[in-house]
Design an enzyme around this catalytic site. Structure first.
Site, PDB file in Angstrom:
ATOM      1  N   GLY A  19       1.240  -5.472   6.035  1.00 12.19           N
ATOM      2  CA  GLY A  19       1.440  -4.381   5.208  1.00 12.19           C
ATOM      3  C   GLY A  19       1.652  -4.592   4.074  1.00 12.19           C
ATOM      4  N   SER A  20       1.756  -3.483   3.201  1.00 10.95           N
ATOM      5  CA  SER A  20       1.458  -3.562   1.716  1.00 10.95           C
ATOM      6  C   SER A  20       2.247  -2.224   1.248  1.00 10.95           C
ATOM      7  CB  SER A  20       0.118  -3.425   1.164  1.00 10.95           C
ATOM      8  OG  SER A  20       0.003  -3.720  -0.057  1.00 10.95           O
ATOM      9  N   GLY A  22       5.053  -0.759  -2.410  1.00 15.09           N
ATOM     10  CA  GLY A  22       5.422  -1.013  -3.942  1.00 15.09           C
ATOM     11  C   GLY A  22       6.151  -2.307  -4.265  1.00 15.09           C
ATOM     12  N   PHE A  23       6.914  -2.784  -3.173  1.00 18.71           N
ATOM     13  CA  PHE A  23       7.715  -3.880  -3.453  1.00 18.71           C
ATOM     14  C   PHE A  23       6.850  -5.448  -3.147  1.00 18.71           C
ATOM     15  CE2 PHE A  23      10.478  -0.508  -1.641  1.00 18.71           C
ATOM     16  CZ  PHE A  23      11.228  -0.351  -2.994  1.00 18.71           C
ATOM     17  N   GLY A  24       5.984  -5.201  -2.507  1.00 21.32           N
ATOM     18  CA  GLY A  24       5.128  -6.489  -2.271  1.00 21.32           C
ATOM     19  C   GLY A  24       4.201  -6.363  -1.008  1.00 21.32           C
ATOM     20  N   LYS A  43       5.988 -12.909   3.210  1.00 19.76           N
ATOM     21  CA  LYS A  43       6.068 -11.944   2.470  1.00 19.76           C
ATOM     22  C   LYS A  43       5.962 -12.453   0.889  1.00 19.76           C
ATOM     23  CE  LYS A  43       9.414  -9.599   5.528  1.00 19.76           C
ATOM     24  NZ  LYS A  43      10.801  -8.848   5.941  1.00 19.76           N
ATOM     25  N   ASP A 142      18.035  -0.972   4.307  1.00 16.41           N
ATOM     26  CA  ASP A 142      16.796  -0.400   4.528  1.00 16.41           C
ATOM     27  C   ASP A 142      16.387  -0.367   5.955  1.00 16.41           C
ATOM     28  OD1 ASP A 142      14.378   1.095   3.836  1.00 16.41           O
ATOM     29  OD2 ASP A 142      13.158  -0.481   3.549  1.00 16.41           O
TER      30      ASP A 142
END
Length: 568
Positions: A19-20, A22-24, A43, A142
């Site tokens: 996964g990709s 905005g946070f990393g 991560k 989250d």
């Protein structure tokens, strides 16, 4: 983004991108140092701002969150273990256990509905894991379907992707040199208003779980559910048929204001289990989060001693007679070595003789006084009828009634409105009764603030200081005993653990002022944060406590600590 085949730390080889955002970025990797090269998750978190100060703060935050993840990962089998954390090339990396399975978004696509029984079982599964997290005083921040994995090996739900570590990706330093978060962590629809404002609570996670429940029942994504324009409450009960008891639990979980929700997953789990027992919806295997057994503490007998003269800022905490004193690593403990004895009865209003030690370990004692209210009750004399004159009878004069003496009472405290107080350093904020007077006795490294009502008859206090290393219950018990234990008829209840990670003690004592006697009652809460301790106290005369308890509860629950700041 890392290229496939990249090896980090000469150990973790990147296999594919999971996964990709905005946070990393998240990768599937193999651990080349272990037999069989087992899979793991890597991560990568990269700050948006390359300012050196931003990086320094991000690194400190990363270390703290990694500690959280390591601790809670080892506490529950349905939370991924943390294998490693490190920095490399200006980026931050977490290496965690790989969960082979699928996320709940695949089980609950838009439009799919679950029955009430199925929904209750789903929420029980989620809350049982989350309760363990909340008992460590950690907020996930989250929770959504994508972050709930159904493990293939046993079908259990695993809670992944804690939002707190994402803070380092949104740090930014402005031209004035102040570093702050640029966005709030969370997902639209699952994130309540206080979290969107950057002030998440444990109950913010409860809100997210409740929204998952409503989504499961209605088949509608939270972002598409209608809201009441006046209250902000979710309008959902007209969309599905559900029992009143379950509807009441979901409504409380998703209440717009956090103060009206269950305070933590522990409380929500208890309420939902009651509904499940009624509906026979309890899963066959229920994992109960670990419970902290609180021993009953007997307050030590107060000694009649004069507070010691402070020579150095760091003092050794007291111990009960016959015990071996603990090793103290962190200075400035908040445990008094002696208990002060009032020289004379103190004229206090509604509280009569209530005193609070702001920083007991260094001998700073604050006494607050109130003013009795004198109410004069008079009796109107009744006219004495004049008897009819007779030749042989002279009436005896009747004395006029004597007015009743003045009745001295204590002024009634009222909390009409609250207003947000933010500490000048920004280290904490809390709702405080409007127009109450602040007394600030803070010292370097110790926050010590107390608010009194206009008559000085009621109290709200906050103390924040470095964690001395003692057990929180020991600090709390000694604090309460040291502050109030010298007053007549002092008593303290058994410490009570709460779902938000705090522990409280209810205390009482008798006080007399100018011939007026009253029973004082209060609650003191202790919460242990990383490297610091927070004490919160409220107090008033016992006969007024119940009427003020709702306001006191709102005040205590509104406390919000900024753990990123150092003690001023």
């Amino acid at each position: 983004m890392l290229a496939i085949g990249t090896v980090l730390r000469n150990r973790y080889r990147i296999l594919q991108v999971l996964g990709s955002g905005g946070f990393g970025d998240t990768y599937l990797a193999e651990d080349q140092d272990l037999p069989g090269k087992p899979h793991c998750v890597v991560k990568q978190l990269h700050p948006k701002d390359d300012n050196p100060e931003t990086f320094r703060i991000a690194k400190s935050l990363f270390e703290r969150e990694a500690e959280y993840l390591y601790r809670i990962g080892n506490s529950h089998p349905q939370i991924p273990d943390l294998y490693a954390h490190f920095t490399e090339g200006g980026n931050f990396y977490l290496v965690q256990e790989f969960i082979d399975g699928h996320n709940l978004a695949q089980e609950l696509p838009e439009g799919k509905k679950l029955s009430e029984t199925e929904t209750i079982r789903l929420l029980l599964d989620i809350l049982e894991v989350l309760a363990c997290v909340h008992q460590h005083n950690v907020i996930h921040r989250d929770i959504k379907l994508q972050n709930l994995m159904r493990r293939k090996s046993d079908g259990k739900i695993v809670l992944i992707d804690f939002g707190a570590v994402k803070d380092i990706s949104v740090l930014q330093t402005n031209p004035q040199g102040l570093t702050s978060m640029t966005v709030s962590i969370g997902s639209p629809g699952y994130m309540p208003s206080e979290q969107a404002q950057g002030k998440p609570k444990l109950s913010s996670d409860v809100y997210a779980v409740g929204m998952i429940g409503i989504q499961a029942l209605t088949g509608i994504s939270p972002v598409n559910l209608p809201e009441d324009v006046n209250t902000g409450e979710i309008l959902w009960k007209n969309l599905v048929s559900v029992s009143p008891a379950f509807a009441a639990v979901l409504d409380k979980m998703t209440h717009y204001h956090f103060g009206q929700r269950y305070r933590s997953a522990v409380e929500a789990l208890e309420a939902l289990r009651a509904v499940a027992n009624q509906n026979n919806a309890v899963p066959t295997q229920v994992m109960v989060p670990p419970t902290v057994v609180t021993p009953e503490l007997t307050p030590p007998t107060p000694q009649v001693l004069v507070p010691p003269t402070v020579v150095t800022p760091a003092l050794t905490p007291p111990t009960q007679q016959g015990s071996v004193p603990p090793t103290v690593v962190t200075p400035d403990p908040l445990v008094p070595t002696t208990v002060p004895q009032p020289k004379t009865p103190l004229p206090v209003g509604i509280l009569a003789t209530m005193a609070i030690a702001a920083v007991a370990s260094i001998g700073t004692w604050l006494v607050f006084r109130g003013t009795p209210v004198v109410t004069t009750v008079t009796t109107t004399p009744t006219a004495t009828p004049t008897p009819t004159p007779r030749e042989t009878f002279t009436p005896t004069p009747t004395d006029s009634p004597t007015p009743s003496p003045a009745i001295r009472t204590f002024k009634k405290v009222q909390i009409k409105a609250l207003e947000l107080y933010i500490h000048p350093s920004g280290i904490y904020s809390m709702q405080i009764p409007k127009d109450w007077k602040l007394t600030d006795s803070s010292q370097e490294g110790i926050v010590n603030q107390i608010w009194l009502d206009s008559s000085e008859n009621a109290l709200v206090g906050v103390q924040i200081f470095a964690d001395p290393g003692n057990a929180p219950q020991e600090i709390l018990s000694n604090f309460v005993q040291g502050v109030f234990g010298s007053f007549p008829d002092f008593s303290a209840g058994t410490p009570v653990n709460h779902g938000d990670g705090s522990t409280s003690i209810t205390w009482e004592y008798t006080t007399t002022s100018e011939g007026i006697t009253g029973r004082v009652r209060g609650d003191t809460y202790i919460t242990k944060y990383p490297n610091r301790i927070v004490l919160r106290t409220v107090g008033v005369l016992a006969d007024q406590f119940d009427s003020l308890e709702p306001a006191f509860t709102e005040i205590l629950q509104s406390f919000d600590l900024n753990p990123n700041l150092t003690l001023p």
